[in-house]
Design a protein around this motif. Structure first.
Motif, PDB file in Angstrom:
ATOM      1  N   PHE A   1       0.850  -1.192   0.000  1.00 36.45           N
ATOM      2  CA  PHE A   1       0.000   0.000   0.000  1.00 36.45           C
ATOM      3  C   PHE A   1       0.882   1.238   0.000  1.00 36.45           C
ATOM      4  CE2 PHE A   1      -2.070  -3.369   2.310  1.00 36.45           C
ATOM      5  CZ  PHE A   1      -3.333  -3.412   1.740  1.00 36.45           C
ATOM      6  N   VAL A   2       0.435   2.262  -0.712  1.00 40.26           N
ATOM      7  CA  VAL A   2       1.159   3.530  -0.706  1.00 40.26           C
ATOM      8  C   VAL A   2       0.155   4.632  -0.404  1.00 40.26           C
ATOM      9  CG1 VAL A   2       2.623   5.102  -2.021  1.00 40.26           C
ATOM     10  CG2 VAL A   2       2.738   2.640  -2.464  1.00 40.26           C
ATOM     11  N   ILE A   3       0.553   5.541   0.494  1.00 40.17           N
ATOM     12  CA  ILE A   3      -0.311   6.697   0.753  1.00 40.17           C
ATOM     13  C   ILE A   3       0.457   7.967   0.439  1.00 40.17           C
ATOM     14  CG2 ILE A   3      -1.790   5.660   2.529  1.00 40.17           C
ATOM     15  CD1 ILE A   3       0.007   7.110   4.618  1.00 40.17           C
ATOM     16  N   ASP A   4      -0.303   9.034   0.174  1.00 36.31           N
ATOM     17  CA  ASP A   4       0.335  10.326  -0.042  1.00 36.31           C
ATOM     18  C   ASP A   4       0.296  11.144   1.242  1.00 36.31           C
ATOM     19  OD1 ASP A   4      -2.203  11.329   0.231  1.00 36.31           O
ATOM     20  OD2 ASP A   4      -2.497  11.758  -1.902  1.00 36.31           O
ATOM     21  N   ARG A   5       0.703  12.389   1.114  1.00 33.08           N
ATOM     22  CA  ARG A   5       0.812  13.245   2.290  1.00 33.08           C
ATOM     23  C   ARG A   5      -0.510  13.429   3.034  1.00 33.08           C
ATOM     24  NH1 ARG A   5       5.185  17.559   0.824  1.00 33.08           N
ATOM     25  NH2 ARG A   5       4.516  16.920  -1.224  1.00 33.08           N
ATOM     26  N   ASP A   6      -1.611  13.359   2.299  1.00 33.37           N
ATOM     27  CA  ASP A   6      -2.936  13.539   2.914  1.00 33.37           C
ATOM     28  C   ASP A   6      -3.486  12.225   3.464  1.00 33.37           C
ATOM     29  OD1 ASP A   6      -2.779  16.144   2.005  1.00 33.37           O
ATOM     30  OD2 ASP A   6      -3.637  15.579   0.057  1.00 33.37           O
ATOM     31  N   LEU A   7      -2.613  11.201   3.592  1.00 36.26           N
ATOM     32  CA  LEU A   7      -3.011   9.869   4.060  1.00 36.26           C
ATOM     33  C   LEU A   7      -4.057   9.256   3.122  1.00 36.26           C
ATOM     34  CD1 LEU A   7      -3.228  10.364   7.941  1.00 36.26           C
ATOM     35  CD2 LEU A   7      -1.233   9.916   6.526  1.00 36.26           C
ATOM     36  N   ARG A   8      -3.983   9.625   1.836  1.00 37.48           N
ATOM     37  CA  ARG A   8      -4.899   9.070   0.844  1.00 37.48           C
ATOM     38  C   ARG A   8      -4.133   7.979   0.089  1.00 37.48           C
ATOM     39  NH1 ARG A   8      -9.629  11.070  -1.122  1.00 37.48           N
ATOM     40  NH2 ARG A   8      -9.408  13.001   0.029  1.00 37.48           N
ATOM     41  N   PHE A   9      -4.781   6.840  -0.127  1.00 34.17           N
ATOM     42  CA  PHE A   9      -4.085   5.746  -0.809  1.00 34.17           C
ATOM     43  C   PHE A   9      -3.918   6.075  -2.289  1.00 34.17           C
ATOM     44  CE2 PHE A   9      -5.363   3.626   3.014  1.00 34.17           C
ATOM     45  CZ  PHE A   9      -4.312   2.762   3.265  1.00 34.17           C
ATOM     46  N   THR A  10      -2.666   6.013  -2.751  1.00 34.21           N
ATOM     47  CA  THR A  10      -2.422   6.234  -4.178  1.00 34.21           C
ATOM     48  C   THR A  10      -2.174   4.902  -4.869  1.00 34.21           C
ATOM     49  OG1 THR A  10      -0.085   6.553  -3.703  1.00 34.21           O
ATOM     50  CG2 THR A  10      -1.461   8.524  -3.842  1.00 34.21           C
ATOM     51  N   PHE A  11      -1.941   3.870  -4.088  1.00 39.20           N
ATOM     52  CA  PHE A  11      -1.690   2.562  -4.693  1.00 39.20           C
ATOM     53  C   PHE A  11      -2.005   1.452  -3.702  1.00 39.20           C
ATOM     54  CE2 PHE A  11       0.874  -1.165  -5.460  1.00 39.20           C
ATOM     55  CZ  PHE A  11       0.597  -1.414  -6.796  1.00 39.20           C
ATOM     56  N   ALA A  12      -2.535   0.367  -4.247  1.00 39.57           N
ATOM     57  CA  ALA A  12      -2.696  -0.867  -3.465  1.00 39.57           C
ATOM     58  C   ALA A  12      -2.592  -2.010  -4.455  1.00 39.57           C
ATOM     59  CB  ALA A  12      -4.037  -0.898  -2.762  1.00 39.57           C
ATOM     60  N   ASN A  13      -1.990  -3.117  -4.048  1.00 34.75           N
ATOM     61  CA  ASN A  13      -1.952  -4.241  -4.992  1.00 34.75           C
ATOM     62  C   ASN A  13      -3.108  -5.194  -4.714  1.00 34.75           C
ATOM     63  OD1 ASN A  13      -1.024  -5.505  -2.709  1.00 34.75           O
ATOM     64  ND2 ASN A  13       0.677  -6.544  -3.705  1.00 34.75           N
ATOM     65  N   ILE A  14      -3.270  -6.161  -5.613  1.00 33.41           N
ATOM     66  CA  ILE A  14      -4.444  -7.042  -5.537  1.00 33.41           C
ATOM     67  C   ILE A  14      -4.421  -7.874  -4.250  1.00 33.41           C
ATOM     68  CG2 ILE A  14      -5.564  -9.009  -6.660  1.00 33.41           C
ATOM     69  CD1 ILE A  14      -4.554  -7.745  -9.332  1.00 33.41           C
ATOM     70  N   ALA A  15      -3.213  -8.404  -3.913  1.00 34.15           N
ATOM     71  CA  ALA A  15      -3.122  -9.246  -2.707  1.00 34.15           C
ATOM     72  C   ALA A  15      -3.549  -8.456  -1.471  1.00 34.15           C
ATOM     73  CB  ALA A  15      -1.701  -9.762  -2.543  1.00 34.15           C
ATOM     74  N   GLY A  16      -3.106  -7.204  -1.403  1.00 38.44           N
ATOM     75  CA  GLY A  16      -3.422  -6.372  -0.245  1.00 38.44           C
ATOM     76  C   GLY A  16      -4.912  -6.134  -0.112  1.00 38.44           C
ATOM     77  N   ALA A  17      -5.562  -5.860  -1.253  1.00 39.06           N
ATOM     78  CA  ALA A  17      -7.002  -5.589  -1.221  1.00 39.06           C
ATOM     79  C   ALA A  17      -7.781  -6.861  -0.896  1.00 39.06           C
ATOM     80  CB  ALA A  17      -7.445  -5.020  -2.565  1.00 39.06           C
ATOM     81  N   THR A  18      -7.436  -7.964  -1.574  1.00 42.41           N
ATOM     82  CA  THR A  18      -8.189  -9.219  -1.410  1.00 42.41           C
ATOM     83  C   THR A  18      -8.129  -9.715   0.041  1.00 42.41           C
ATOM     84  OG1 THR A  18      -7.406  -9.711  -3.619  1.00 42.41           O
ATOM     85  CG2 THR A  18      -8.579 -11.460  -2.485  1.00 42.41           C
ATOM     86  N   ALA A  19      -6.919  -9.659   0.627  1.00 45.91           N
ATOM     87  CA  ALA A  19      -6.762 -10.184   1.987  1.00 45.91           C
ATOM     88  C   ALA A  19      -7.627  -9.411   2.978  1.00 45.91           C
ATOM     89  CB  ALA A  19      -5.300 -10.115   2.409  1.00 45.91           C
ATOM     90  N   ARG A  20      -7.963  -8.157   2.641  1.00 44.25           N
ATOM     91  CA  ARG A  20      -8.796  -7.348   3.536  1.00 44.25           C
ATOM     92  C   ARG A  20     -10.262  -7.371   3.134  1.00 44.25           C
ATOM     93  NH1 ARG A  20      -4.016  -6.182   3.585  1.00 44.25           N
ATOM     94  NH2 ARG A  20      -2.888  -5.149   5.274  1.00 44.25           N
TER      95      ARG A  20
ATOM     96  N   LEU B   1     -11.450  -6.233   0.329  1.00 43.44           N
ATOM     97  CA  LEU B   1     -11.769  -4.967  -0.334  1.00 43.44           C
ATOM     98  C   LEU B   1     -11.441  -5.075  -1.825  1.00 43.44           C
ATOM     99  CD1 LEU B   1     -10.094  -2.510   2.218  1.00 43.44           C
ATOM    100  CD2 LEU B   1     -12.534  -2.964   2.001  1.00 43.44           C
ATOM    101  N   ARG B   2     -12.022  -4.171  -2.630  1.00 42.69           N
ATOM    102  CA  ARG B   2     -11.622  -4.051  -4.029  1.00 42.69           C
ATOM    103  C   ARG B   2     -10.626  -2.906  -4.140  1.00 42.69           C
ATOM    104  NH1 ARG B   2     -16.536  -2.550  -6.925  1.00 42.69           N
ATOM    105  NH2 ARG B   2     -16.715  -1.341  -5.012  1.00 42.69           N
ATOM    106  N   LEU B   3      -9.831  -2.921  -5.189  1.00 42.48           N
ATOM    107  CA  LEU B   3      -8.829  -1.868  -5.347  1.00 42.48           C
ATOM    108  C   LEU B   3      -9.488  -0.495  -5.306  1.00 42.48           C
ATOM    109  CD1 LEU B   3      -6.414  -3.253  -8.081  1.00 42.48           C
ATOM    110  CD2 LEU B   3      -5.978  -2.970  -5.642  1.00 42.48           C
ATOM    111  N   ASN B   4     -10.683  -0.404  -5.932  1.00 37.07           N
ATOM    112  CA  ASN B   4     -11.355   0.892  -5.982  1.00 37.07           C
ATOM    113  C   ASN B   4     -11.868   1.353  -4.629  1.00 37.07           C
ATOM    114  OD1 ASN B   4     -10.938   1.517  -8.644  1.00 37.07           O
ATOM    115  ND2 ASN B   4     -12.740   0.363  -9.326  1.00 37.07           N
ATOM    116  N   ASP B   5     -12.011   0.395  -3.680  1.00 40.77           N
ATOM    117  CA  ASP B   5     -12.393   0.789  -2.320  1.00 40.77           C
ATOM    118  C   ASP B   5     -11.242   1.514  -1.635  1.00 40.77           C
ATOM    119  OD1 ASP B   5     -14.769  -0.573  -2.625  1.00 40.77           O
ATOM    120  OD2 ASP B   5     -14.012  -2.418  -1.702  1.00 40.77           O
ATOM    121  N   ILE B   6     -10.022   1.227  -2.113  1.00 39.48           N
ATOM    122  CA  ILE B   6      -8.837   1.718  -1.405  1.00 39.48           C
ATOM    123  C   ILE B   6      -8.238   2.930  -2.113  1.00 39.48           C
ATOM    124  CG2 ILE B   6      -6.555   1.094  -0.553  1.00 39.48           C
ATOM    125  CD1 ILE B   6      -7.430  -1.823  -0.554  1.00 39.48           C
ATOM    126  N   VAL B   7      -7.879   2.744  -3.394  1.00 40.55           N
ATOM    127  CA  VAL B   7      -7.139   3.786  -4.105  1.00 40.55           C
ATOM    128  C   VAL B   7      -8.013   5.027  -4.251  1.00 40.55           C
ATOM    129  CG1 VAL B   7      -5.986   4.395  -6.266  1.00 40.55           C
ATOM    130  CG2 VAL B   7      -5.740   2.103  -5.304  1.00 40.55           C
TER     131      VAL B   7
END
Lengths: 470, 130
Positions: A128-147, A149-155
């Protein structure tokens, strides 16, 4: 050429242009419903991310800032693209709809990035990657699936938007505060390693255990512009550890009855031994078996305590305890076992009412006193002192023995760590009494610490809350 | 008068150890290898002055044995002998007078027996009731 015809021709030219354009154009009506999309836009797999931006534009009536996003295509490929959103006004200046452009970023770096992304997406660990505003700019599939969530729920979202659904907890089930979260810590410049957290996956309905590393992302000037987290799913390992602890419990439990039998019959045999047997070989044998049985009993208790603590199942009472009596009981027994030591009780000439578990407090003091006598083989004073500090009592146990080598001191509260291994003062045992003692003190709302000097002695202190009448 | 003690314990070796210690304390020892056998013994030989009760036994557990006694209106002094971590809680749950956590020593057993069969047994019995 009349005006109407010119208007038609311009309209047709624009329509043709849109049909063969390599960038996506989508037109939304004032109600937010899609009216038109060109072929390049049709291949976009998900319009969810766009709809939100269109809603903003329709509400505010001003163009949204262009953003660069990774968008998925219906064929499964991904492309990095700039997304432009702008309101369409009718002749009277009212908002009639919104126009969205999806324009692929330049090709060369994109290829490189997509390859990198493909690699990260094929990782087993979550990234997972976040920017300065603590907003997710990136998540991979494994990270989303294990939680769950869908990628669009995160990024594109901040962690606050979905953290409630994840119920992020420490291994002991305590909820994580925002400041404790690895990505938040990494944003302050800290490199976080091996932090454990439990997350609820609402799709499977199961808790997932993660071991997290996180570090800040810096620009060329060294300014922190974001943070990256890598999360390994360690659920299987945690389950195995739990199984191991439960197995240890069962084994220790089953040993209790036979050890009672061995201890008991040896005791009866020793009682039966005639007085003239004292120097007899058989008497020495019985004494040795007795000591062995007592050591077994101690190991069984230690194993059960350690596994109970590790499983988070240690039941500790919170009741009124009279400390002076407990100390006196421990010291009286210790004096019988260690006749060459002089035991002193300081500040313990009157009752001290504290809150805790009487048996556990006795166990803690006994462990510290036993350590004191074990590691002062020349004898000498062992002081047990109590002082009142605000709403707490501070209990200290001081010996004048061999002390603990400085390089070993940081580890003495670890499970199975034995500070005196490979020294002439190794007294055996599992190396858990200080671990157990400190954990128990913490459960009862206190803290344990120590100071020690090699060759001079050690002083262990712990605090416990005083009893307050309500 | 000799005090009678009923030992309800499924482990033969442990039961014979406890019986031996009790015999040395001049008790009239009655042994039962299960909860059911314990109830039979009380039905046949009358109320003992003290029951030493194992908690985990095949068939009727110690807790079930104690509940059954209570149901029959028998208010007897019970001392729990258990290997469970929560020995004290188990003892409280069945309103036992005391508990012996395994592995216990002979002297702990002797102390308990003397306490509950001694002169002040009445006072302790009352305290054991809710």
């Amino acid at each position: 050429m009349d005006l109407a015809r010119e208007h038609d021709l311009r309209g047709k030219a624009i329509a043709d242009l849109l049909e063969c354009a390599s960038y996506g154009v989508i037109y939304y009506g004032a109600d937010g419903r899609m009216i038109y999309e060109n072929p390049a836009a049709c291949v976009l797999a998900d319009h969810g991310m766009l709809v939100e931006r269109v809603a903003d534009v329709l509400a505010l009536g001003v163009p949204g800032p262009p953003v660069e996003r990774i968008v998925a295509r219906t064929d499964g490929t991904k492309v990095r693209a700039w997304i432009w959103t702008t309101p369409m006004l009718d002749s009277s200046g009212k908002i009639a709809g919104a126009l969205v452009g999806v324009i692929p970023s330049s090709n060369k770096p994109q290829q490189h990035l997509l390859e990198l992304e493909a690699v990260i997406d094929s990782m087993v660990d979550g990234v997972f990657v976040i920017d300065r505003d603590l907003r997710f700019t990136f998540a991979n599939i494994a990270g989303a699936t294990a939680r769950g969530l869908r990628l669009n729920d995160i990024v594109g979202h901040t962690m606050d938007e979905f953290s409630a659904r994840l119920r992020v907890r420490h291994p002991d089930q305590r909820p994580y505060t925002r400041a404790e979260l690895p990505l938040v810590r990494a944003m302050t410049g800290e490199v976080v390693r091996g932090l454990d957290k439990i997350v609820f996956n609402s799709v499977t309905g199961q808790d997932v255990h993660f071991r997290i590393s996180a570090s800040p992302v810096r620009d060329r000037e060294g300014t922190i512009i974001g943070a990256v987290e890598v999360a390994s799913d360690v659920t299987a390992v945690v389950e195995l550890e739990t199984l191991k602890d439960e197995f240890m419990q069962v084994v220790a439990h089953e040993l209790k009855t036979p050890v009672t039998v061995v201890k008991g019959f040896i005791d009866l045999l020793l009682r039966d031994a005639p007085p003239d047997m004292r120097s007899d070989k058989r008497r020495k044998m019985l004494d040795a078996i007795d000591r062995g049985a007592n050591r077994l009993a101690k190991i069984i208790d230690d194993v059960i305590d350690v596994s109970q603590l590790h499983l988070g199942r240690m039941a500790v009472r919170s009741e009124l305890v009279e400390l002076t009596g407990v100390v006196r009981k421990v010291v009286t027994t210790a004096q019988l076992d260690a006749p060459h030591h002089v035991f002193r009780m300081i500040g313990l000439d009157r009752p001290i009412r504290i809150r805790g578990d009487a048996l556990r407090i006795e166990q803690i003091i006994k462990a510290l006193v036993d350590n004191g006598t074990s590691y002062s083989p020349e004898g000498g004073d062992i002081e047990v002192a109590a002082t009142i500090r605000d709403t707490q009592v501070v209990v200290t146990v001081t010996d004048h023995g061999v002390g603990i080598r400085a390089e070993r001191q940081p580890r003495i509260f670890e499970r199975f760590y034995r500070a005196h291994t490979d020294t002439p003062y190794d007294r055996g045992g599992l190396g858990v009494s200080l671990f157990i003692g400190r954990q128990l003190v913490r459960i009862m709302g206190g803290e344990m610490s120590f100071e020690s000097q090699d060759g001079v002695g050690s002083r262990f202190s712990f605090t416990l809350p005083l009893w307050e009448d309500r | 008068m000799t005090r009678s003690v009923l030992v309800v314990e499924d482990d033969d070796d442990l039961r014979s150890l406890v019986a031996e210690v009790l015999a040395r304390e001049h008790c009239d020892v009655r042994e039962a290898a299960s909860g059911e056998a314990g109830l039979d013994d009380i039905a046949r030989n009358g109320r003992p002055d003290l029951i030493l009760l194992d908690m985990r036994m095949p068939g009727m557990s110690g807790a079930e044995f104690a509940r059954e006694l209570r149901r029959r209106g028998e208010m007897l002094t019970i001392v729990v002998m258990t290997a469970a971590v929560s020995a004290r809680t188990l003892a409280e749950e069945i309103q036992a007078a005391a508990w012996l956590a395994k592995p216990f020593s002979v002297s702990a057993l002797v102390t308990i027996v003397r306490t509950f069969l001694g002169e002040d047994v009445q006072r302790l019995e009352r305290r054991a009731e809710p």
